[in-house]
Motif scaffolding. Structure first.
Motif, PDB file in Angstrom:
ATOM      1  N   ALA A 298       0.830  -1.205   0.000  1.00 19.73           N
ATOM      2  CA  ALA A 298       0.000   0.000   0.000  1.00 19.73           C
ATOM      3  C   ALA A 298       0.864   1.254   0.000  1.00 19.73           C
ATOM      4  CB  ALA A 298      -0.923  -0.003   1.219  1.00 19.73           C
ATOM      5  N   LEU A 299       1.931   1.245   0.801  1.00 20.82           N
ATOM      6  CA  LEU A 299       2.828   2.399   0.863  1.00 20.82           C
ATOM      7  C   LEU A 299       3.543   2.588  -0.467  1.00 20.82           C
ATOM      8  CD1 LEU A 299       4.088   4.651   2.541  1.00 20.82           C
ATOM      9  CD2 LEU A 299       5.803   3.002   3.328  1.00 20.82           C
ATOM     10  N   SER A 300       4.016   1.495  -1.053  1.00 19.77           N
ATOM     11  CA  SER A 300       4.681   1.578  -2.344  1.00 19.77           C
ATOM     12  C   SER A 300       3.726   2.074  -3.418  1.00 19.77           C
ATOM     13  CB  SER A 300       5.242   0.204  -2.722  1.00 19.77           C
ATOM     14  OG  SER A 300       5.916   0.241  -3.961  1.00 19.77           O
ATOM     15  N   LEU A 301       2.472   1.611  -3.372  1.00 26.40           N
ATOM     16  CA  LEU A 301       1.468   2.040  -4.341  1.00 26.40           C
ATOM     17  C   LEU A 301       1.188   3.532  -4.217  1.00 26.40           C
ATOM     18  CD1 LEU A 301      -0.581   1.181  -6.508  1.00 26.40           C
ATOM     19  CD2 LEU A 301      -2.186   0.664  -4.672  1.00 26.40           C
ATOM     20  N   GLU A 302       1.059   4.023  -2.984  1.00 26.11           N
ATOM     21  CA  GLU A 302       0.796   5.437  -2.763  1.00 26.11           C
ATOM     22  C   GLU A 302       1.936   6.299  -3.291  1.00 26.11           C
ATOM     23  OE1 GLU A 302       0.027   8.525   0.985  1.00 26.11           O
ATOM     24  OE2 GLU A 302       0.060   6.351   1.320  1.00 26.11           O
ATOM     25  N   ARG A 303       3.160   5.903  -2.996  1.00 23.22           N
ATOM     26  CA  ARG A 303       4.322   6.673  -3.446  1.00 23.22           C
ATOM     27  C   ARG A 303       4.453   6.637  -4.959  1.00 23.22           C
ATOM     28  NH1 ARG A 303       8.739   4.494   1.044  1.00 23.22           N
ATOM     29  NH2 ARG A 303       8.043   5.818   2.778  1.00 23.22           N
ATOM     30  N   ALA A 304       4.213   5.482  -5.556  1.00 28.90           N
ATOM     31  CA  ALA A 304       4.328   5.365  -7.010  1.00 28.90           C
ATOM     32  C   ALA A 304       3.281   6.221  -7.717  1.00 28.90           C
ATOM     33  CB  ALA A 304       4.193   3.902  -7.417  1.00 28.90           C
ATOM     34  N   ASN A 305       2.037   6.197  -7.233  1.00 26.39           N
ATOM     35  CA  ASN A 305       0.985   7.008  -7.843  1.00 26.39           C
ATOM     36  C   ASN A 305       1.283   8.494  -7.752  1.00 26.39           C
ATOM     37  OD1 ASN A 305      -0.544   4.793  -8.614  1.00 26.39           O
ATOM     38  ND2 ASN A 305      -1.827   4.820  -6.778  1.00 26.39           N
ATOM     39  N   ALA A 306       1.879   8.914  -6.631  1.00 29.25           N
ATOM     40  CA  ALA A 306       2.183  10.331  -6.432  1.00 29.25           C
ATOM     41  C   ALA A 306       3.277  10.819  -7.373  1.00 29.25           C
ATOM     42  CB  ALA A 306       2.585  10.570  -4.978  1.00 29.25           C
ATOM     43  N   ALA A 307       4.116   9.897  -7.854  1.00 31.74           N
ATOM     44  CA  ALA A 307       5.261  10.295  -8.676  1.00 31.74           C
ATOM     45  C   ALA A 307       4.972  10.281 -10.171  1.00 31.74           C
ATOM     46  CB  ALA A 307       6.439   9.365  -8.386  1.00 31.74           C
ATOM     47  N   ILE A 308       3.808   9.795 -10.566  1.00 36.71           N
ATOM     48  CA  ILE A 308       3.502   9.679 -11.993  1.00 36.71           C
ATOM     49  C   ILE A 308       3.333  11.053 -12.639  1.00 36.71           C
ATOM     50  CG2 ILE A 308       1.726   8.990 -13.648  1.00 36.71           C
ATOM     51  CD1 ILE A 308       1.275   6.499 -12.099  1.00 36.71           C
ATOM     52  N   MET A 309       4.009  11.257 -13.766  1.00 33.08           N
ATOM     53  CA  MET A 309       3.768  12.440 -14.586  1.00 33.08           C
ATOM     54  C   MET A 309       2.810  12.046 -15.714  1.00 33.08           C
ATOM     55  SD  MET A 309       7.475  14.361 -14.884  1.00 33.08           S
ATOM     56  CE  MET A 309       8.345  12.932 -15.538  1.00 33.08           C
ATOM     57  N   PRO A 310       1.805  12.882 -16.006  1.00 30.27           N
ATOM     58  CA  PRO A 310       0.871  12.555 -17.086  1.00 30.27           C
ATOM     59  C   PRO A 310       1.615  12.243 -18.379  1.00 30.27           C
ATOM     60  CG  PRO A 310       0.107  14.459 -15.847  1.00 30.27           C
ATOM     61  CD  PRO A 310       1.494  14.167 -15.354  1.00 30.27           C
ATOM     62  N   THR A 311       1.315  11.106 -18.956  1.00 27.69           N
ATOM     63  CA  THR A 311       2.038  10.614 -20.131  1.00 27.69           C
ATOM     64  C   THR A 311       1.050  10.039 -21.130  1.00 27.69           C
ATOM     65  OG1 THR A 311       3.988  10.076 -18.793  1.00 27.69           O
ATOM     66  CG2 THR A 311       3.821   9.006 -20.943  1.00 27.69           C
ATOM     67  N   ASP A 312       1.311  10.256 -22.408  1.00 24.15           N
ATOM     68  CA  ASP A 312       0.478   9.685 -23.458  1.00 24.15           C
ATOM     69  C   ASP A 312       1.365   9.289 -24.627  1.00 24.15           C
ATOM     70  OD1 ASP A 312      -1.742   8.823 -24.807  1.00 24.15           O
ATOM     71  OD2 ASP A 312      -2.840  10.707 -24.632  1.00 24.15           O
ATOM     72  N   ARG A 313       0.922   8.276 -25.333  1.00 24.34           N
ATOM     73  CA  ARG A 313       1.659   7.793 -26.504  1.00 24.34           C
ATOM     74  C   ARG A 313       1.047   8.418 -27.743  1.00 24.34           C
ATOM     75  NH1 ARG A 313       1.733   3.082 -29.967  1.00 24.34           N
ATOM     76  NH2 ARG A 313       3.838   2.198 -30.160  1.00 24.34           N
ATOM     77  N   LEU A 314       1.873   9.032 -28.602  1.00 23.64           N
ATOM     78  CA  LEU A 314       1.334   9.620 -29.812  1.00 23.64           C
ATOM     79  C   LEU A 314       0.691   8.533 -30.658  1.00 23.64           C
ATOM     80  CD1 LEU A 314       2.901  12.063 -28.802  1.00 23.64           C
ATOM     81  CD2 LEU A 314       3.557  12.532 -31.164  1.00 23.64           C
ATOM     82  N   ASP A 315      -0.461   8.867 -31.212  1.00 21.40           N
ATOM     83  CA  ASP A 315      -1.296   7.876 -31.888  1.00 21.40           C
ATOM     84  C   ASP A 315      -1.597   8.347 -33.292  1.00 21.40           C
ATOM     85  OD1 ASP A 315      -2.941   5.752 -32.448  1.00 21.40           O
ATOM     86  OD2 ASP A 315      -4.668   6.556 -31.364  1.00 21.40           O
ATOM     87  N   VAL A 316      -0.631   8.139 -34.193  1.00 25.80           N
ATOM     88  CA  VAL A 316      -0.813   8.542 -35.582  1.00 25.80           C
ATOM     89  C   VAL A 316       0.072   7.656 -36.442  1.00 25.80           C
ATOM     90  CG1 VAL A 316       0.991  10.315 -35.425  1.00 25.80           C
ATOM     91  CG2 VAL A 316      -0.777  10.503 -37.183  1.00 25.80           C
ATOM     92  N   GLU A 317      -0.391   7.344 -37.635  1.00 21.27           N
ATOM     93  CA  GLU A 317       0.357   6.463 -38.531  1.00 21.27           C
ATOM     94  C   GLU A 317       1.727   7.051 -38.843  1.00 21.27           C
ATOM     95  OE1 GLU A 317      -0.148   4.259 -42.895  1.00 21.27           O
ATOM     96  OE2 GLU A 317      -1.744   5.544 -42.098  1.00 21.27           O
ATOM     97  N   GLY A 318       2.745   6.213 -38.787  1.00 22.06           N
ATOM     98  CA  GLY A 318       4.099   6.646 -39.100  1.00 22.06           C
ATOM     99  C   GLY A 318       4.898   7.114 -37.909  1.00 22.06           C
TER     100      GLY A 318
ATOM    101  N   ALA B 167      -2.024  16.165 -25.739  1.00 21.70           N
ATOM    102  CA  ALA B 167      -1.173  15.236 -26.477  1.00 21.70           C
ATOM    103  C   ALA B 167      -1.661  15.004 -27.899  1.00 21.70           C
ATOM    104  CB  ALA B 167      -1.088  13.911 -25.727  1.00 21.70           C
ATOM    105  N   ARG B 168      -2.980  14.892 -28.071  1.00 20.82           N
ATOM    106  CA  ARG B 168      -3.530  14.599 -29.403  1.00 20.82           C
ATOM    107  C   ARG B 168      -3.243  15.724 -30.396  1.00 20.82           C
ATOM    108  NH1 ARG B 168      -3.611  10.615 -27.427  1.00 20.82           N
ATOM    109  NH2 ARG B 168      -1.888  10.583 -28.892  1.00 20.82           N
ATOM    110  N   GLU B 169      -3.015  16.937 -29.898  1.00 20.32           N
ATOM    111  CA  GLU B 169      -2.712  18.048 -30.788  1.00 20.32           C
ATOM    112  C   GLU B 169      -1.308  17.948 -31.378  1.00 20.32           C
ATOM    113  OE1 GLU B 169      -4.381  22.053 -29.664  1.00 20.32           O
ATOM    114  OE2 GLU B 169      -4.560  21.069 -27.699  1.00 20.32           O
TER     115      GLU B 169
END
Length: 309
Positions: free
Chosen positions: A175-195, A264-266
């Protein structure tokens, strides 16, 4: 468990691990393999660029590992940075962002896969231990266990709730590891376009960035980037700028600073347009050597590189 089908190797043959050494000076020498640094551990895999991204900068993601035998899910980070775990519901995971025991991440991953395929539910592997192998053989690498032509079907997550089965509440150290890991996440997205492959947008707070893992040899890619830079065509648009690049596991990762007000989609279409320009620049290198201005641009870009692995 997948079988290790590595052939018997003669002492003076090149070591199959890819180190460039003879077998007798690498895996054939007691303790020697742990000292060998494999600078491009995922070479030969179609998923090489994705593996580098998941290993180095994607915070929370999973992907089914295309094993020839067995079912394992590849993950960026596991609870307490474990090398592998089998959840209480039986689902098996192997972590990429872990402490490595040897100089070959591919070999360490293969050993974690072999461990988790035989593990009991509810068990975890904190770190991959010292390797053992029969004399005259080479331990398996990831390339020996997976379909080399298969891509990774990456799923990004907003948090690390996937660490546990849906009906299990985290307690104690998890639970402690989960809380710390969630707090450290930076919003991230994978570009989704052909090529556009292995390109990730991240909101780092003050800035947003695009990190794009490229498969080309470093010097060739650098020359193509320099050609675009000399033409003023290296940015994605007026709200972006080329920031530099870093080397990771034998590949170059160019980075752009972005306007963080844009979603991100832009950036999908600007990245696709840049990708086409880059492909054209790469193709032109075979018939058009860099001119003086492009060579100066290359020198400037080279000065903005760092190595993290």
């Amino acid at each position: 468990m997948a079988e290790n089908t590595a052939p018997t190797i003669k002492p003076r043959q090149p070591c199959p691990c890819g180190s460039g050494k003879r077998y007798k000076a690498c895996h054939g020498k007691a303790g020697g393999a742990a000292d060998v640094i494999v600078t491009r551990p995922f070479e030969g895999l179609a998923a090489e660029c994705e593996l580098v991204a998941l290993r180095e900068f994607v915070p929370s993601a999973t992907a089914p590992l295309p094993l020839r035998d067995g079912e394992v899910t590849l993950a960026t980070v596991l609870p307490m940075a474990a090398a592998a775990l089998r959840r209480t519901d039986g689902k098996a995971f192997v972590g990429l962002q872990v402490q490595t025991h040897s100089g070959d991440i591919s070999r360490d991953l293969a050993r974690a896969v072999e461990w988790v395929l035989a593990a009991e539910p509810g068990s975890s592997l904190p770190v991959v231990g010292p390797e053992t192998a029969e004399p005259g053989t080479v331990p398996a690498r990831l390339q020996d266990l997976v379909d080399p032509e298969a891509a990774l079907d990456v799923e990004l997550h907003r948090d690390f709730s996937w660490w546990l089965p849906e009906d299990v509440e985290p307690t104690g150290e998890v639970a402690l590891s989960l809380e710390r890991a969630n707090a450290a996440i930076m919003p991230t997205d994978r570009l989704d376009v052909e090529g556009v492959e292995s390109a990730y947008w991240v909101d780092a707070g003050e800035k947003a960035h695009l990190r794009w893992v490229r498969p080309e040899p470093e010097e060739r890619l650098l020359a193509a980037l320099a050609r675009l830079s000399a033409r003023g065509e290296l940015s994605l648009d007026e709200d972006s700028r080329y920031a530099g690049s870093f080397r990771a596991h034998g590949l170059l990762v160019p980075v752009w600073d972005l306007d963080r007000e844009k979603h991100a989609r832009e950036w999908d279409q600007p990245a696709a347009d840049l990708g086409r320009r880059l492909d054209e620049a790469l193709a032109s290198l075979d018939s058009e050597p860099l001119d003086a201005a492009e060579r100066r641009a290359r020198d400037g870009l080279r000065g903005r590189q760092v190595t993290i692995r």
